[in-house]
Structure formats: C-alpha cells, structure tokens
Design an enzyme around this catalytic site. Structure first.
Site: not given
Ligand code: GDP
Length: 318
Positions: A8, A11, A13, A51, A73, A77, A122, A124, A146, A175, A180
């Site tokens: 990775g 990316g 990181d 891969d 990494l 994603s 993560s 997650e 994920y 992060h 990003r």
């Molecule tokens: P994630 O934590 O990996 O899902 O990171 P994201 O940056 O994609 O999303 C962070 C939070 O922002 C999530 O709870 C989304 O629901 C919220 N969010 C609100 N508006 C947006 C948007 O326009 N784009 C994305 N990507 N997230 C959004």
C-alpha cells in the site's frame, strides 16, 4: 542497513511511511498494484508490482527482498467499497495479511533472525462498539465486510504472535492529511471550502452532518506504526486522538481556516449522501500506545484542518 517492505505504498499512509523510512536511511521496497501510479514517492523507493491476493507472489517477494520490517498498509480502503466487493475485500484485506505473516514467519525460520511485521488494523473491527472509548480489550465484532476482513487479519496477527513472529497491530482510527482523496469527507470539505473561499461563492453538498469521528493526523499515525514495529514486545495498539468531532465541526473549522466565517449558507445536505447505517460512536483510547511506545499525536484538530485547507488553497492560487 535496515530493509523494509511496505504494501500500500502508493496510499496516504504508505507515502508518508516511505518518506520517513527513506529519510532515515532504511531501504524501502514498496508493493503497488498493476496499473497503480504512485506519485511523489522518494526516488529511492524500489517499487514492485504485485497483488495481496497472490500469496505465492508475496512469499517470493519477501524471500527476494529479505526485509527486517514489513508494514501491511495495503488493501481495500473503504467500507462502502467492501459492500460492493465483499469477496475481494476478504481476499485482499484478510487473506493477504495472513499471506504476509506466513511469508515473514518462513523468512524468520530460514534465516534465524527476527522479522518484524506491522499490521494496519482498523477501528472498524469493533463495528458498533458497546463501550466508548474502545481499547485493546474491546470486543471485536465487525458489522461490515471491511471490518470482518480486518478483524480476521487482526486475530491472525495474534495467532502468528503466539507462534513466535513479532507482529504488532495498530488499531487505527480515522487519520487525515492533504493526501486523503476526496472520497473521504475531510478532504472533500477542505477542498470545497478552499474552492468556495477562492471564488467567493458556491455550495458544498454533504451527507450526515451529525456523524462523529475520532480524527487524527496521518503522519502521527505512521509514527505510531514505526514505533510499534520496532518495539521489542509485539502487541496490539489502539491509535486514536481520543476525541470525536462532528462533520459539522469539521466544516466549521475548515471554512474558518479558509477565511469564511459563516459556513452554514455554503453547505447543503444531499439525502443521497446520508449513509443508511453509520456506525456508533467510534473513539479510541490510546493509553497503551502512549505508555508503551511513547507515542502521542502532535497536532490539534484545528491544526489538522488548517493544514489541509492551506494545502487546498495553495493549489488554487498556484
Ligand atoms: P469513514 O470513517 O472511513 O467512513 O470516513 P469518511 O470520511 O468517508 O466518512 C466519515 C463520516 O462522514 C461518515 O459518518 C459519513 O456518513 C459522513 N459524511 C457526511 N457527509 C459525507 C460526504 O459527503 N462524504 C463522505 N465520504 N462522508 C460523509
């Protein structure tokens, strides 16, 4: 000379990690996917096409490059992508990690020297956690393909650790940085705020403004990964800021940094961007990383946002 292998590497990181390792004189081998074009990596980084789904190819790469340190990494994603591609997610982010641990373990056995592995785990893996903040003892109970793939890789790290491989995990919370992509809400907001400040008008469509995240500074999280990889006792480490902010907080800070005091007229909510199932409150307790690794974040929330906005403004003004 220390030799590192970074998956990775193209990316966010991976690029910070490659810069850091190359600057300190480590020989960096980086894995990139076919067709992927890493930009801005230090020239010394030796790129290898491959891969994470190709276990035999990974084993061969590890045998050939003979790394002291392996940083995993690479992988899928985003949670959203994992729902569309669950099988690929499991193969890349789950089995791919295990293929690396196994290759590292074999190299260690063959050469009779330690091979250290760092798995980028993560938040997650906790899914919708039943307690906040989460730490290394929080129940692993993912709620997405994920999260489940990362949970498998996380638990297999412990299995290989018990087998004698020095594999640590960093359980990373969100992060951010100017690197990003705009698929993440942070960079979408900073790029949007910069554009609107530059033009003097315009709007930005977002989803759930009340969603909260524990946001940190990507180079700090890379620092935690290096500290964890090099710590004599391999373990799991939660890496987080310990505080959450809402998407609205992020937008307010970004527009303020761009010189727009009243952000609300510039933001609209598009229901199509509101996710049906946002996870519960993910916030990490990084006390172990602080105590054992001497790690700490270096930038406050406003400074992270400010740096991203200044980067996006500079791109517009050339
Ligand atoms: P994630 O934590 O990996 O899902 O990171 P994201 O940056 O994609 O999303 C962070 C939070 O922002 C999530 O709870 C989304 O629901 C919220 N969010 C609100 N508006 C947006 C948007 O326009 N784009 C994305 N990507 N997230 C959004």
């Amino acid at each position: 000379m220390t030799v590192a292998l970074v998956t990775g590497v193209a990316g966010q990181d991976g690029s910070y990690l490659a810069e850091r390792l190359a600057a300190e004189g480590t020989l960096v081998h980086g894995l990139v996917r076919a067709g992927e074009r890493p930009v801005g990596l230090p020239g010394e980084v030796r790129l290898h096409r491959g891969d994470l789904r190709d276990a035999e190819g990974l084993a061969e790469l590890v045998r050939r490059t003979r790394p002291d340190e392996i940083y995993n990494l690479g992988g899928v994603s985003s949670v959203a992508y994992s729902w569309r591609h669950p099988v690929e997610t499991g193969a890349v982010s789950g089995l791919g990690a295990v293929a690396l641990y196994d290759a590292a373990w074999r190299l260690q056995e063959d050469e009779g020297r330690a091979v250290r592995v760092l798995q980028a785990s993560s938040a997650e893996i906790f899914g919708t956690p039943d307690r906040a903040p989460q730490d290394e003892a929080t129940t692993v109970r993912p709620t997405s393909p994920y999260g489940a793939a990362k949970a498998y890789a996380h638990q297999m790290a412990a299995v290989y650790r018990a087998r004698g491989l020095g594999v640590s995990t960093c359980v990373l919370y969100n992060h951010e940085s100017p690197r990003r992509p705009e698929t993440f809400v942070t960079r979408k907001i900073t790029a949007g705020a910069a554009r609107i400040a530059h033009r003097g008008s315009g709007t930005l469509a977002l989803g759930n403004l009340d969603a909260r995240r524990d946001w940190g500074w990507a180079p700090d999280y890379v620092d935690a990964m290096v500290r964890a990889a090099r710590h004599p006792v391999a373990d799991d480490f939660v890496v987080a800021s310990g505080a959450t902010r809402s998407v609205a907080d992020f937008a307010a800070a970004a527009f303020a940094a761009a010189g727009v005091d009243d952000w609300e007229p510039h933001v609209t909510v598009d229901p199509r961007l509101v996710r049906p199932a946002d996870p519960g409150e993910q916030v990490g307790d990084a006390r172990r990383a602080r105590a054992v690794l001497g790690w700490g974040g270096t930038l406050a929330f406003e400074e992270i946002v400010g740096r991203m906005v200044r980067h996006d403004l500079a791109r517009l003004t050339g």
